[in-house]
Design an enzyme around this catalytic site. Structure first.
Site, PDB file in Angstrom:
ATOM      1  N   GLN A 127     -21.352  59.951  22.719  1.00  0.00           N
ATOM      2  CA  GLN A 127     -21.451  60.362  24.055  1.00  0.00           C
ATOM      3  C   GLN A 127     -20.198  60.256  24.692  1.00  0.00           C
ATOM      4  O   GLN A 127     -19.703  59.148  25.054  1.00  0.00           O
ATOM      5  CB  GLN A 127     -22.473  59.372  24.456  1.00  0.00           C
ATOM      6  CG  GLN A 127     -23.152  59.763  25.873  1.00  0.00           C
ATOM      7  CD  GLN A 127     -23.772  58.454  26.369  1.00  0.00           C
ATOM      8  OE1 GLN A 127     -24.244  57.405  25.603  1.00  0.00           O
ATOM      9  NE2 GLN A 127     -24.558  58.614  27.608  1.00  0.00           N
ATOM     10  N   GLY A 128     -19.640  61.292  25.011  1.00  0.00           N
ATOM     11  CA  GLY A 128     -18.306  61.471  25.523  1.00  0.00           C
ATOM     12  C   GLY A 128     -18.328  61.679  27.042  1.00  0.00           C
ATOM     13  O   GLY A 128     -18.134  62.800  27.673  1.00  0.00           O
ATOM     14  N   SER A 162     -18.680  54.831  21.816  1.00  0.00           N
ATOM     15  CA  SER A 162     -19.531  54.258  20.822  1.00  0.00           C
ATOM     16  C   SER A 162     -19.689  55.311  19.744  1.00  0.00           C
ATOM     17  O   SER A 162     -19.818  56.480  20.034  1.00  0.00           O
ATOM     18  CB  SER A 162     -20.731  53.745  21.105  1.00  0.00           C
ATOM     19  OG  SER A 162     -20.631  52.735  22.205  1.00  0.00           O
ATOM     20  N   GLU A 245     -31.333  56.840  28.329  1.00  0.00           N
ATOM     21  CA  GLU A 245     -30.834  55.503  27.912  1.00  0.00           C
ATOM     22  C   GLU A 245     -31.402  54.548  28.618  1.00  0.00           C
ATOM     23  O   GLU A 245     -31.591  53.355  27.850  1.00  0.00           O
ATOM     24  CB  GLU A 245     -29.128  55.818  28.243  1.00  0.00           C
ATOM     25  CG  GLU A 245     -28.571  54.810  27.775  1.00  0.00           C
ATOM     26  CD  GLU A 245     -26.841  54.893  28.002  1.00  0.00           C
ATOM     27  OE1 GLU A 245     -26.547  55.729  28.931  1.00  0.00           O
ATOM     28  OE2 GLU A 245     -26.207  54.686  27.117  1.00  0.00           O
TER      29      GLU A 245
HETATM   30  C1  FAD Z   1     -20.029  48.269  24.375  1.00  0.00           C
HETATM   31  C2  FAD Z   1     -19.701  49.565  25.203  1.00  0.00           C
HETATM   32  C3  FAD Z   1     -20.151  50.749  24.712  1.00  0.00           C
HETATM   33  C4  FAD Z   1     -19.874  51.838  25.541  1.00  0.00           C
HETATM   34  N1  FAD Z   1     -20.342  53.130  25.058  1.00  0.00           N
HETATM   35  C5  FAD Z   1     -20.151  54.301  25.701  1.00  0.00           C
HETATM   36  C6  FAD Z   1     -20.313  55.486  25.385  1.00  0.00           C
HETATM   37  O1  FAD Z   1     -20.587  55.642  23.775  1.00  0.00           O
HETATM   38  N2  FAD Z   1     -19.786  56.436  26.005  1.00  0.00           N
HETATM   39  C7  FAD Z   1     -19.546  56.661  27.262  1.00  0.00           C
HETATM   40  O2  FAD Z   1     -19.070  57.592  27.798  1.00  0.00           O
HETATM   41  N3  FAD Z   1     -19.099  55.309  27.823  1.00  0.00           N
HETATM   42  C8  FAD Z   1     -19.482  54.293  26.991  1.00  0.00           C
HETATM   43  N4  FAD Z   1     -19.271  53.045  27.563  1.00  0.00           N
HETATM   44  C9  FAD Z   1     -18.627  53.068  29.020  1.00  0.00           C
HETATM   45  C10 FAD Z   1     -19.543  52.353  29.961  1.00  0.00           C
HETATM   46  O3  FAD Z   1     -20.300  53.436  30.347  1.00  0.00           O
HETATM   47  C11 FAD Z   1     -18.658  52.072  31.158  1.00  0.00           C
HETATM   48  O4  FAD Z   1     -17.734  51.159  30.676  1.00  0.00           O
HETATM   49  C12 FAD Z   1     -19.154  51.642  32.394  1.00  0.00           C
HETATM   50  O5  FAD Z   1     -19.973  52.765  32.871  1.00  0.00           O
HETATM   51  C13 FAD Z   1     -18.241  51.022  33.550  1.00  0.00           C
HETATM   52  O6  FAD Z   1     -17.225  51.772  33.655  1.00  0.00           O
HETATM   53  P1  FAD Z   1     -15.656  51.358  33.744  1.00  0.00           P
HETATM   54  O7  FAD Z   1     -15.712  50.389  32.274  1.00  0.00           O
HETATM   55  O8  FAD Z   1     -14.694  52.168  33.976  1.00  0.00           O
HETATM   56  O9  FAD Z   1     -15.810  50.100  34.817  1.00  0.00           O
HETATM   57  P2  FAD Z   1     -15.526  50.365  36.356  1.00  0.00           P
HETATM   58  O10 FAD Z   1     -16.225  51.593  36.655  1.00  0.00           O
HETATM   59  O11 FAD Z   1     -14.196  50.202  36.595  1.00  0.00           O
HETATM   60  O12 FAD Z   1     -16.197  49.048  36.966  1.00  0.00           O
HETATM   61  C14 FAD Z   1     -15.403  47.626  36.821  1.00  0.00           C
HETATM   62  C15 FAD Z   1     -16.269  46.821  37.851  1.00  0.00           C
HETATM   63  O13 FAD Z   1     -16.507  47.348  39.197  1.00  0.00           O
HETATM   64  C16 FAD Z   1     -18.020  47.447  39.409  1.00  0.00           C
HETATM   65  N5  FAD Z   1     -18.304  48.491  40.128  1.00  0.00           N
HETATM   66  C17 FAD Z   1     -17.830  49.714  40.223  1.00  0.00           C
HETATM   67  N6  FAD Z   1     -18.208  50.482  40.960  1.00  0.00           N
HETATM   68  C18 FAD Z   1     -19.065  50.065  41.864  1.00  0.00           C
HETATM   69  C19 FAD Z   1     -19.918  50.107  42.922  1.00  0.00           C
HETATM   70  N7  FAD Z   1     -20.130  51.434  43.411  1.00  0.00           N
HETATM   71  N8  FAD Z   1     -20.716  49.015  43.441  1.00  0.00           N
HETATM   72  C20 FAD Z   1     -20.582  47.834  42.747  1.00  0.00           C
HETATM   73  N9  FAD Z   1     -19.868  47.485  41.856  1.00  0.00           N
HETATM   74  C21 FAD Z   1     -19.230  48.502  41.324  1.00  0.00           C
HETATM   75  C22 FAD Z   1     -18.666  47.447  38.055  1.00  0.00           C
HETATM   76  O14 FAD Z   1     -19.953  47.131  38.258  1.00  0.00           O
HETATM   77  C23 FAD Z   1     -17.571  46.773  37.204  1.00  0.00           C
HETATM   78  O15 FAD Z   1     -18.173  45.209  37.206  1.00  0.00           O
HETATM   79  C24 FAD Z   1     -19.189  52.049  26.884  1.00  0.00           C
HETATM   80  C25 FAD Z   1     -19.030  50.234  27.297  1.00  0.00           C
HETATM   81  C26 FAD Z   1     -19.187  49.366  26.375  1.00  0.00           C
HETATM   82  C27 FAD Z   1     -18.830  48.035  27.213  1.00  0.00           C
END
Ligand code: FAD
Lengths: 395, 367
Positions: A127-128, A162, A245
């Site tokens: 899933q990209g 993932s 999901e």
């Molecule tokens: C084990 C794992 C597997 C994953 N697999 C996939 C996958 O297969 N495909 C894929 O596309 N992605 C995947 N992801 C990515 C995942 O969806 C993102 O990490 C997640 O959506 C958070 O985005 P970010 O890492 O950019 O954090 P950010 O969005 O930068 O968030 C950082 C912090 O800020 C907080 N924050 C951000 N915006 C807000 C808001 N509006 N209000 C309050 N708090 C906020 C967040 O809650 C977090 O605590 C995976 C992540 C993990 C850890």
């Protein structure tokens, strides 16, 4: 309200139970604790077997290899899988999220092309969605696709993908129009990971292994027939994937949680505390009981949500409580495991004294990801606040 | 398999909600809580007319013969309205114990008047040790008479007869019998009054041994959990409404995530408690093998979540939430009383541990 199985459900369960009794591999226990890249071929074989029995995706329509199972039958499916201590399936994202999205939005040709191989685990999906600058704020993604004749040309980067290293195909969200409001210029492409210009780089995560990867796209050509849904309607397609999901993942996770708590109860009978088994220690008893109860409530929340979806037809934003509940519960569960194991809890798979081949140290670290992946806990609370409770948007 | 409510259940719930909103609005709750017993004859008569006092009891005793799920739907609405008075004590507590332990002849004399609205009752179980384990009860009868003191007895002052749990069985005592002294205990919850009841050689009629007691208490526990859920829902609704309306820094406070996320948690906690309550009631009704575990899971969760939701609700209301005038503290007081009644979360976790850890089978789940 009637949680007894009706005749059809009973028949479904009996048939499944008989099949599982005959087919669940007996040597799974020896494989279970190994890293994913070692077990992956094993899980593929297992999924193929399930598919041969038409059990790989029971919820899918019959014409696409499923059983048109009701949501309640799906719940039964996962409970029976748990009861039989069956391995999980290799193509988790293909079966759980991407397949259903293709069935909902795909053309007949796409369904014919992709669905059978999702089922047979011949093609593993990833899933990209997330990008370095677009995580929680998915609509801000920048990977772009430009139309060039009968192909889209993709440039950009995805992250945290993932199954990226196992993936043969990717559900990729790209920007196809930069001149309209952010949500309106996105499109979903089904991308062959072997296409020239796709570069997969494993990312090492805090557990030490590489479940997820970075994906780089340089002038990757994707035929227009691989657009899923309508061009520039990718936001709706992607959100429907996210709903699958959030809405149903808990049902399959219940299997793992149930096994974990049963195992902790078992361990508590032999681990000593203050000169007696931990199972006799009042504090440990309290914690195990709390966790046992919450795991049951997770199952019940899921069943209630399934009933509601059956009545209304679509998974709604209330799915967010399921996501918060299971992810935070899993962290509490692992914390209790650590308290029970004491210093042994930190031992890794490689150490000969590690309990259960190190699954508890791994689980402790891995569950930190639970409240981040599939939409962070904060984002889920925003969704409940705004879409369920009707509070003004906070951002 | 269907975890939603059917049409007649929805109808019952909606009717109950309308009934309590109409007959027992907050002004009425406040009026009654200032009275000595929080009991109102006219309101009781109207509930009797609705069939509420006989809801789960057999038709041969004048009951309506509905199931435990219907009972908890009614109690959820009663909880939402913060219904004062002895509905819970009479129906969920005393009625359930009578139903489980009394002979048919005794049911005619005691359960039938409850159904018909002629009698109110309660259960006296706790003593100075305040333990909800029937085995910890000290009082026992001597030649048909009871002596000793029971504590934390809800609504004892308006009971026509009391069900008394003793070591050697379950008894019924006429409230007007000689040697019985009912004294108020001043407690937090103003809408459900508690009493101490002293017996001095008081004549008592034996209903049966304590075998049926555990199950009857489970029915009462399911009802109490449902009441807690109703109160949680009301607290959530009031809080969300306030968070949309109250403005600070030029915006509704519900826009601040520190507030919004607490509301989201209140929603999660309320829905989870509701899932547990509904399942527990259904499991009881069906005599499912995991019914006792399910009841304890529900009470364990709701005891804590009910209090937590109250905490959050008051916090979000700011200074207004701390006033006597605001209704939240009335729910908060009830939440504390209900948290310990029939066993708090610690009590029920230990019960789960006994059923799950100490049993040979690790999984007590039904198929
Ligand atoms: C084990 C794992 C597997 C994953 N697999 C996939 C996958 O297969 N495909 C894929 O596309 N992605 C995947 N992801 C990515 C995942 O969806 C993102 O990490 C997640 O959506 C958070 O985005 P970010 O890492 O950019 O954090 P950010 O969005 O930068 O968030 C950082 C912090 O800020 C907080 N924050 C951000 N915006 C807000 C808001 N509006 N209000 C309050 N708090 C906020 C967040 O809650 C977090 O605590 C995976 C992540 C993990 C850890």
């Amino acid at each position: 309200m009637d949680l007894n199985l009706n005749a059809e459900e009973q028949q479904f369960r009996d048939e499944l139970r008989t099949w599982l009794d005959a087919n669940v591999p007996k040597d799974w226990a020896e494989w279970r604790e190994k890293p994913l890249d070692e077990t992956f071929p094993y899980l593929r074989t297992w999924q193929r077997k399930l598919h041969e029995g038409r059990w790989a995706a029971v919820s899918w329509p019959k014409e696409y290899g499923g059983r048109s199972a009701t949501l309640m039958q799906q719940a039964i499916f996962w409970e029976e899988m748990a009861r039989a201590q069956a391995p999980q399936m290799a193509n988790a994202l293909g079966l759980g999220l991407i397949g259903p999205t293709i069935i909902a939005y795909g053309t007949e040709a796409q369904k014919k092309r992709f669905i059978p191989k999702i089922l047979s685990a011949e093609e593993i999906w990833c899933q990209g969605f997330s990008e370095p600058n677009a995580g929680s704020d998915l609509a801000g993604l920048q990977t772009e696709a430009r139309l060039d004749g009968d192909h889209y040309v993709v440039n950009g980067q995805k992250v945290w993908t993932s199954f990226g290293t196992f993936g043969n195909w990717c559900e990729l969200v790209v920007r196809t129009d930069a001149n309209v409001p952010r949500h309106k210029g996105l499109t979903v492409l089904l991308v062959d990971m072997k296409s020239p210009g796709v570069d997969v780089r494993p990312l090492r995560q805090m557990t030490g292994e590489s479940e997820f990867s970075e994906l780089f796209f340089r002038d990757v050509r994707v035929p227009v027939e691989n657009v899923l849904g309508r061009v520039n309607d990718g936001w709706n397609v992607a959100v429907s994937t996210l709903m699958y999901e959030r809405g149903s993942y808990g049902a399959r996770l219940h299997l793992l949680f149930k096994r974990s708590i049963d195992r902790l109860v078992e361990l508590s009978r032999t681990i000593q505390r203050n000169g007696r088994p931990a199972a006799c220690d009042p504090l440990i008893r309290q914690k195990l009981a709390q966790c046992y109860g919450e795991i049951e409530i997770m199952r019940l929340n899921q069943l209630r949500a399934f009933s509601r979806i059956t009545a209304t037809g679509v998974p709604g934003p209330e799915g967010s409580i399921l996501k918060i509940f299971w992810s935070e519960l899993n962290q509490r569960l692992q914390q209790i495991a650590q308290e029970l194991l004491g210093p042994y809890g930190q031992l890794l798979a490689g150490d000969r004294r590690a309990v259960d081949k190190g699954i508890w140290s791994y689980g402790y670290l891995r569950t930190r990801g639970n409240t981040i992946e599939a939409g962070t806990s904060e984002v889920q609370r925003n969704i409940i606040g705004h879409f369920v409770l009707g509070l003004p948007r906070s951002y | 398999m269907e975890f939603g409510l059917n049409e007649s259940q929805l109808l019952l719930r909606d009717n109950a909600r309308k009934f309590f909103a109409g007959e027992c609005p907050m002004e009425e709750v406040r009026r009654l809580m200032e009275t000595e017993t929080a009991y109102d004859q006219a309101l009781w008569a109207k509930m009797v007319e609705q069939g509420y006092t006989g809801i789960i009891f057999p038709e041969e005793y004048g009951g309506v013969g509905l199931g435990k799920v219907e009972l908890i739907l009614l109690m959820e609405e009663a909880g939402r309205a913060l219904l004062p008075g002895p509905l819970f004590s009479t129906v969920a507590l005393a009625g359930s114990v009578l139903d489980a332990t009394a002979t048919p002849e005794q049911k005619k004399r005691y359960l039938a008047p409850i159904c018909s609205g002629h009698a109110r009752s309660t259960v006296a179980m706790l003593e100075a040790g305040a333990s909800w384990h029937p085995a910890d009860v000290q009082m026992s009868s001597a030649s048909g008479k009871l002596t000793g003191e029971k504590l934390f007895v809800p609504d004892a002052k308006v009971a026509d007869f009391l069900i008394v749990v003793a070591r050697d069985g379950v008894f019924v005592v006429d409230a007007k019998a000689a040697g019985i002294e009912v004294q108020p205990m001043e407690a937090m919850d103003l809408t459900r009054k508690l009493y101490s009841v002293r017996f001095s050689g008081t004549p008592a009629e034996r209903l049966g041994d304590a075998v049926g007691l555990a199950r009857a208490l489970d029915v009462a526990t399911a009802a109490l959990v449902a009441e807690i859920v109703g109160a949680m829902q009301r607290t959530l609704d009031l809080t969300v409404e306030y968070a949309k309306m109250r403005k600070q820094f030029g915006k509704p406070i519900g826009m601040f995530q520190a507030v919004q996320h607490q509301c989201a948690d209140m929603y999660l906690e309320t829905e989870s408690a509701r899932s547990a309550a509904y399942y527990a009631a259904w499991a009881l009704e069906e005599n499912a093998p995991d019914a006792a575990v399910a009841i304890s899971i529900a009470k364990m969760y709701a005891s804590d979540a009910g209090r937590t939701v109250g905490n959050r609700g008051i916090q979000i209301h700011g200074g207004m939430g701390f006033t006597w005038e605001n209704d939240l503290h009335l729910y908060y007081r009830r939440a504390k009383a209900s948290e310990t009644a029939l066993g708090d979360s610690t009590f029920h976790r230990e019960r789960i541990a006994r059923l799950v850890i100490d049993s040979t089978a690790t999984s007590v789940q039904s198929a």
